[in-house]
Design a protein around this motif. Structure first.
Motif, PDB file in Angstrom:
ATOM      1  N   ILE C  56       1.151  -1.549  -3.722  1.00 34.67           N
ATOM      2  CA  ILE C  56       2.229  -0.739  -3.070  1.00 34.67           C
ATOM      3  C   ILE C  56       1.684  -0.070  -1.790  1.00 34.67           C
ATOM      4  O   ILE C  56       1.741  -1.599  -0.707  1.00 34.67           O
ATOM      5  CB  ILE C  56       0.844   0.420  -3.718  1.00 34.67           C
ATOM      6  N   GLY C  57       2.055   0.532  -1.015  1.00 30.41           N
ATOM      7  CA  GLY C  57       1.914   1.022   0.306  1.00 30.41           C
ATOM      8  C   GLY C  57       3.911   1.143   0.569  1.00 30.41           C
ATOM      9  O   GLY C  57       3.818   1.405   1.769  1.00 30.41           O
ATOM     10  N   TYR C  58       4.455   0.826   0.088  1.00 31.21           N
ATOM     11  CA  TYR C  58       5.859   1.553  -0.174  1.00 31.21           C
ATOM     12  C   TYR C  58       6.499   2.846   0.695  1.00 31.21           C
ATOM     13  O   TYR C  58       7.549   3.526   1.103  1.00 31.21           O
ATOM     14  CB  TYR C  58       6.858   1.066  -0.705  1.00 31.21           C
ATOM     15  N   LEU C  59       5.775   3.342   0.231  1.00 37.42           N
ATOM     16  CA  LEU C  59       5.519   5.194   1.059  1.00 37.42           C
ATOM     17  C   LEU C  59       4.270   5.444   2.077  1.00 37.42           C
ATOM     18  O   LEU C  59       3.945   6.696   2.147  1.00 37.42           O
ATOM     19  CB  LEU C  59       5.253   5.604   0.056  1.00 37.42           C
ATOM     20  N   HIS C  60       4.126   4.202   2.937  1.00 41.26           N
ATOM     21  CA  HIS C  60       3.136   4.699   2.948  1.00 41.26           C
ATOM     22  C   HIS C  60       3.266   5.522   4.807  1.00 41.26           C
ATOM     23  O   HIS C  60       4.126   4.853   6.002  1.00 41.26           O
ATOM     24  CB  HIS C  60       2.045   3.062   4.085  1.00 41.26           C
ATOM     25  N   VAL C 407      -0.636   8.054  -3.688  1.00 39.35           N
ATOM     26  CA  VAL C 407      -0.786   6.706  -3.722  1.00 39.35           C
ATOM     27  C   VAL C 407      -1.212   5.673  -2.312  1.00 39.35           C
ATOM     28  O   VAL C 407      -2.124   5.225  -1.981  1.00 39.35           O
ATOM     29  CB  VAL C 407       0.300   5.557  -4.943  1.00 39.35           C
ATOM     30  N   ASP C 408      -0.216   6.379  -1.442  1.00 37.22           N
ATOM     31  CA  ASP C 408       0.321   5.041  -0.537  1.00 37.22           C
ATOM     32  C   ASP C 408      -0.102   6.157   0.268  1.00 37.22           C
ATOM     33  O   ASP C 408      -0.407   5.989   1.814  1.00 37.22           O
ATOM     34  CB  ASP C 408       2.116   4.815  -0.122  1.00 37.22           C
ATOM     35  N   ARG C 409       0.215   7.719   0.923  1.00 37.50           N
ATOM     36  CA  ARG C 409      -0.568   8.958   1.999  1.00 37.50           C
ATOM     37  C   ARG C 409       0.215   8.146   2.883  1.00 37.50           C
ATOM     38  O   ARG C 409      -0.851   8.290   3.742  1.00 37.50           O
ATOM     39  CB  ARG C 409      -2.482   8.644   2.306  1.00 37.50           C
TER      40      ARG C 409
END
Lengths: 260, 180, 409
Positions: C56-60, C407-409
């Motif tokens: 995950i982390g692609y929309l952080h 999820v990524d906030r």
């Protein structure tokens, strides 16, 4: 001399603070509730300080005992879910991180916050064997703060890219990102040579360029990118009129830095 | 008739007097733009809403295709984070010519309200964009208007793709950046 | 020409040749499964998943860091973008956390409006859930029907606050706007329509559908202890038999006065969760119908009276001098809550959405952590996907109802 900017906390500050302002505290009360009292007795020596704040029990513990405390809470007091787990960066103030675990007892519908402090460079024990939700939560804590977690099955960056340098939520990390962050996508995709071609990021939300063809809507008058729409007007620096700046001697003053 | 001169230059050699190949090709290209499903964040929900029953996208001939090889237009809807930027460029490279890009929403245009370390400040740092669509999130009608503007833009183009210049910073030095 | 070897493998094919002949595929950050930017690296033995690794982390977007650099009121529209399908629930969770910290309570009319908006957002979110879940599993017409209902709900939200998707309809201390004329009749008509459609369209098309049942039964089974252990909340937890709903157990707003049931499913699989979501839509419309007459009995006060933290009403600001001065200070400097920390859980349509706010008495929060339900549900995917087939992977991602803004906030 340039203005001194403290580097240990580069987050935004309010533009004005009253010198005599003293912030009140959120009220804390003694542990009176029967269930919470039983939790405090079950923890015994492990709890350094306990109080009730806004309907939830807060327990301050020693960082080395976090696994034992959470195990007691899970098995003896019925706190079967760890809702939340993270850290607060107090390095600028005390040189410590304050970690918290937010636990939930489903049968009693009560919540407990377990708070501990660790110094910079220390690691804490993973609670993943007890609460599997700690798997991702501890990884996020490591990613954002750099707090290492012992005995974690897979401690790797989760939210930032794998090759990111720096831990974003530290107070020393600027909101706009350091130099590594600002060129990350250009370096990754095109290579360092394209930094000059693509140019730096525009972090100024108020930047207005009258002759910008890119982002202004000129419906009906669209031109290809880069075409000249200045209609012969040359770019002029802003001239301040004399009535605005009193005693402004242009020759006598020296420009120290560019307007950013 | 011998007196009737056919101007071969303007109609590309076809004996149709009014329609040129350009117009035909552009009619085909503009009226069947197939977007790549590239919804990233909140604007993706509005893109889905514009494709759903009330604001039907299909009446303009757009069918969402998942594979970049089959898509014509890439609608970047939502915030592009730096972690994702590599994949966005890779997908853009994988799309076959002719291709266009619509940048939907403020996050894709300029980074939007997320003026932070992890957001690409504008998708056009990485990908050449044809139409910028402001809004947060833009209404589905706005997206359809943008698509219609893109259709107008396509109809003005020449069928020979080399003549169309596009804002692609990576092309300026003559090298085309490629990700393998 | 890039050549792959053991030291520098290709990005996607992390292990090109393995001894046990499993295949590693990349369920990349862009896929048409409509759930956002989830990258799953799946190790497959034939069609069965042996190991799953969610990336995950692609929309952080750095939302938590933004909170440390903005005043509390400035940050409210940013919370919209967390769970962007039901925006008011995030706004409300944040506003409730700050209100608890300050110690103010919203006035009665604001509470009625807020509860109605929260339940309306729950219906919107559940309609989106059924739309995308059905689309992934293959029932594409349900997507179009659910979006049709959703358009009515978004029209209602637009009438109220002006925005379809990112509402910011709730302020710290109350609501900014009163309900427009005719809104209550429209929402009553909407409730009737949704009830009718849930029974006659979605359930009629899906509940007894052989294909739907075959795709959903016994897929994504998670036991109650595992669910609690992994941090599942909301429909994921209630779908496994644990009867815990924050609206009943730790009530906030007007939920203690409303009469509603909590659907719980003992089946522990995706089919049970689907039935749960449909039943929750019905309970939400039931709640909205109870709230509609409550509105008329309330005083017309929309924001709490706490001049130290909350600005006065617009009429007072435009006419009274001190109100204007205080409003100026609150807007430019920001409100200064007391020193302390607070964690307030609320029941968002996805699960338990909570905000942990640590304040040092400054106008900017010292730390804001958003407890996102989808974050923990994505962690759960590591365990849930093992042993399932590739087709079930899509079903399971749909049934966990993850939204990547959270999820990524």
């Amino acid at each position: 001399m340039r203005k001194y900017v403290p580097k240990d906390n580069v987050q935004g500050k309010s533009y004005y603070t009253d010198r005599y302002w003293v912030a009140p505290r959120v009220p804390r009360s003694e542990v009176e509730d029967a269930h919470f009292a039983s939790v405090v007795t079950a923890l015994g020596d492990l709890a350094k300080e306990t109080y009730v704040e806004l309907g939830q029990l807060v327990v301050h513990i020693d960082a080395t005992t976090n696994f034992a405390v959470l195990k007691t809470l899970k098995e003896k007091c019925g706190y079967t879910q760890c809702s939340e787990q993270s850290a607060v960066d107090y390095l600028a103030k005390d040189g410590e991180f304050e970690l918290f675990y937010q636990l939930l007892n489903v049968n009693e519908a009560k919540r407990v916050r377990v708070v501990c402090r660790i110094k910079k460079g220390e690691a804490i024990e993973s609670v993943q064997p007890l609460f599997k939700s700690a798997n991702f939560a501890e990884r996020e804590m490591f990613d954002m703060f750099g707090i290492k977690v012992n005995n974690h099955p897979f401690l790797k960056r989760i939210i930032m890219p794998d090759d990111w340098e720096g831990h974003p939520l530290l107070k020393t990390y600027p909101l706009f990102g350091d130099e590594f962050a600002s060129w990350y996508e250009v370096d990754k995709i095109f290579g360092k040579e394209y930094r000059d071609i693509i140019g730096p990021e525009n972090r100024d939300p108020a930047k207005v360029d009258r002759h910008d063809t890119k982002r202004f809507s000129r419906i009906g008058y669209e031109v290809p990118f880069g075409a000249d729409i200045s209609e012969g007007e040359k770019e002029q620096a802003v001239e301040y009129s004399e009535t605005f700046l009193v005693n402004y001697n242009k020759k006598g003053s020296k420009q120290l830095d560019e307007r950013k | 008739m011998a007196q009737h001169q056919v101007n071969y230059a303007s109609s590309a050699g076809l004996p149709i007097a009014l329609t040129s190949v350009d117009k035909l090709v552009n009619w085909g290209r503009s009226n069947s733009l197939w977007p790549l499903t590239y919804g990233l964040a909140c604007c993706a929900i509005e893109m889905m809403a514009s494709g759903a029953s009330r604001y039907d996208f299909d009446r303009m001939g757009t069918i969402f295709r998942a594979s970049p090889r089959q898509a014509d237009v890439m609608i970047l809807a939502g915030t592009l984070s730096k972690k994702h930027s590599e994949f966005a460029r890779r997908l853009y490279d994988q799309m076959t010519e002719p291709k266009w890009v619509i940048s939907m929403g403020s996050c894709a245009n300029t980074g939007g309200m997320f003026n932070t370390y992890a957001t690409v400040q504008g998708v056009d740092r990485i990908i050449p964009v044809d139409i910028y669509l402001p809004g947060c999130a833009p209404r589905p009608e706005t997206l359809q208007y943008a698509l219609m503007m893109l259709q107008k833009k396509i109809r003005k183009e020449s069928a020979d793709m080399k003549k169309n210049t596009k804002q692609d910073l990576t092309n300026q030095t003559g090298k085309r950046a490629r990700l393998i | 020409m890039q050549v792959a070897n053991k030291l520098t493998p290709f990005f996607e094919n992390l292990n090109f040749e393995r001894d046990d002949n499993t295949m590693v595929i990349n369920f990349g950050p862009q896929h048409p499964s409509a759930h956002g930017q989830l990258r799953l690296v799946l190790e497959l033995d034939g069609e069965q998943v042996v190991k799953a690794y969610p990336d995950i982390g692609y929309l952080h977007r750095g939302i938590e860091k933004m909170a440390e650099n903005m005043t509390y009121n400035e940050f409210l529209p940013t919370t919209d973008r967390l769970d962007y399908i039901a925006s008011t629930s995030n706004n409300y969770a944040y506003a409730l956390a700050v209100e608890k910290l300050i110690g103010v309570e919203a006035p009665r009319r604001a509470q009625v409006i807020r509860t109605m908006l929260l339940e309306l957002n729950r219906v919107i979110s559940h309609l989106f859930f059924i739309a995308t879940h059905a689309l992934d599993v293959g029932a594409m017409s349900v997507f179009l029907y659910a979006f049709r209902e959703r358009e009515f709900a978004m029209d209602l939200m637009e009438d109220y606050c002006g925005a379809r998707l990112t509402h910011s309809a709730v302020r710290i201390g109350g609501v900014p706007l009163d309900l427009p004329a005719g809104w209550l009749e429209n929402i009553a008509a909407f409730c009737d329509k949704v009830d009718y459609e849930v029974e006659h369209t979605y359930e009629a098309l899906l509940t007894e559908n052989r294909i739907w049942k075959m795709r959903l039964e016994d897929v994504g089974v998670i036991s109650a202890e595992d669910a609690l252990n992994w941090g599942c909340t909301g429909p994921m937890l209630r779908g496994s038999g644990v009867k815990y709903d924050i609206r009943k157990e730790e009530p906030y707003e007007l939920y203690s006065e409303l009469d509603f049931d909590i659907p719980v499913s003992e089946r522990c699989d995706s089919y049970g969760r689907y039935r749960l979501y449909m039943e929750e839509i019905r309970q939400s419309t039931r709640m909205i119908r109870q709230l509609i007459p409550m509105y008329a009995e309330t005083e017309p006060q929309l924001m709490a009276h706490a001049p130290q933290y909350i600005s006065a009403t617009k009429e007072e600001i435009m006419t009274q001098n001190y109100a204007l001065m205080q409003h100026f200070v609150l807007v430019t400097q920001g409100m200064r809550p007391p020193k302390g920390e607070v964690y307030v859980p609320t029941e968002s349509p996805k699960g338990e959405l909570g905000f942990y706010i640590k304040s040092e008495g400054e106008p900017y929060a010292y730390r804001l952590k958003c407890r996102a339900p989808s974050f923990f549900h994505t962690g759960l995917l590591q365990e849930l996907l093992v042993g399932t087939y590739i087709a079930d992977v899509v079903t399971i991602i749909g049934t966990t109802n993850i939204v990547f803004g959270e999820v990524d906030r």
